[in-house]
Design a protein around this motif. Structure first.
Motif: not given
Ligand SMILES: NC(=O)c1ccc[n+]([C@@H]2O[C@H](COP(=O)([O-])OP(=O)(O)OC[C@H]3O[C@@H](n4cnc5c(N)ncnc54)[C@H](O)[C@@H]3O)[C@@H](O)[C@H]2O)c1
Length: 265
Positions: A17-19, A38-40, A57-59, A132-134
């Protein structure tokens, strides 16, 4: 003459995703990358995409696991707190305390834990940038289109027919906490040379989000935006890399909304 040391950027939730987009963007900008997730399996793919990246790899909601991750790092220039998402979605009256707590823990407490663990490395150098991502939902309430009945763009505003995914009060409240924490922490850490900012993306159909939303609902999102296309994972990366960089050296306590104009004012 000693070898120049490359700055180190830590990105949480970097496996997809965005990360993942932010991780790739920071690596391309010259940072040594540390990805935490947390996704190895996803981390293994990140490691292949960015040779030399450290993948941990951590939560990020687990205090001890976060502590071990950051204790293994001897330099941190940038921390991007990206891991998060809606832990549940329900009308407020149907939201249990456990669901409320889970949303705060995943989206706000996780950022507190990672910042607290990263700060000693930044404080010893009196330098650093935290991003910080909001979410732009902090400013819009949530994407209004989610609350519209099915029908043409611009149709009447109605009840929560977007299904359970339209009920995101706990998630939005947690992201509001991220914005407040960002501002308070910018005040606390400014004198120490550490900047703290936030990026607030709009609705972005990453694979996780796409699975939760019908296509018709996603199309309706466009009605709320000034730029009429769906947001892509990498659209917010420019703002993240900018805030992490020296180009943003006098910017702190700010929130950059990257949402195609979905929220303004
Ligand atoms: N997608 C959207 O529409 C959107 C909109 C606004 C903000 N955001 C924020 O942007 C960020 C990324 O969103 P995304 O849609 O790319 O998410 P995503 O679900 O595609 O990816 C999230 C990643 O974080 C990891 N992750 C989740 N919980 C975790 C934990 N407890 N410990 C370690 N890793 C963990 C997942 O394994 C995954 O790789 C988030 O903070 C989300 O709230 C998303």
């Amino acid at each position: 003459m000693g070898a120049s040391v490359r700055p180190v950027a830590v990105v949480t939730g970097a496996a997809q995703g965005m990360g993942l987009a932010h991780a790739l963007g920071l690596a391309a900008a010259g940072f040594d990358l540390v990805g935490i997730d947390r996704d190895a399996q996803g981390l293994a793919r990140l490691g292949e995409a960015v040779p030399g990246a450290r993948c941990l790899n951590a939560d990020v909601t687990d205090e001890a696991a976060v502590g071990s991750c950051f204790a293994a790092l001897d330099r941190i220039d940038v921390l991007v707190n990206n891991a998060g998402g809606a832990a549940s979605a329900a009308p407020l009256c149907e939201t249990s305390l456990a669901e409320w707590d889970a949303n705060l823990r995943l989206n706000l407490t996780s950022q507190f834990l990672c910042i607290r663990a990263a700060l000693p490395r930044m404080l010893e150098r009196q330098d650093g940038a935290i991003v910080n991502i909001a979410s732009s939902a902090v400013f819009s309430g949530s994407t209004a289109a989610l609350h519209r009945p099915s029908g043409p763009i611009g149709g009447p505003v109605g009840g929560p027919v977007g299904g359970p995914v339209s009920n995101l009060v706990a998630y939005v409240a947690a992201k509001g906490g991220v914005v407040a924490m960002t501002r308070a922490l910018a005040r606390e850490l400014g004198p120490c040379g550490i900047r703290v900012n936030a990026v607030a993306p709009g609705f972005t159909p990453t694979p996780r989000v796409r699975a939760a939303f019908p296509r018709a609902a996603m199309d309706r999102m466009l009605a709320d935006q000034a730029i009429a296309r769906l947001q892509r994972a990498e659209d917010a990366t420019g703002a993240v890399v900018f805030l992490a960089s020296a180009a943003a050296r006098f910017i702190t306590g700010q929130v950059i909304r990257v949402d195609g104009g979905g929220s303004m004012g």
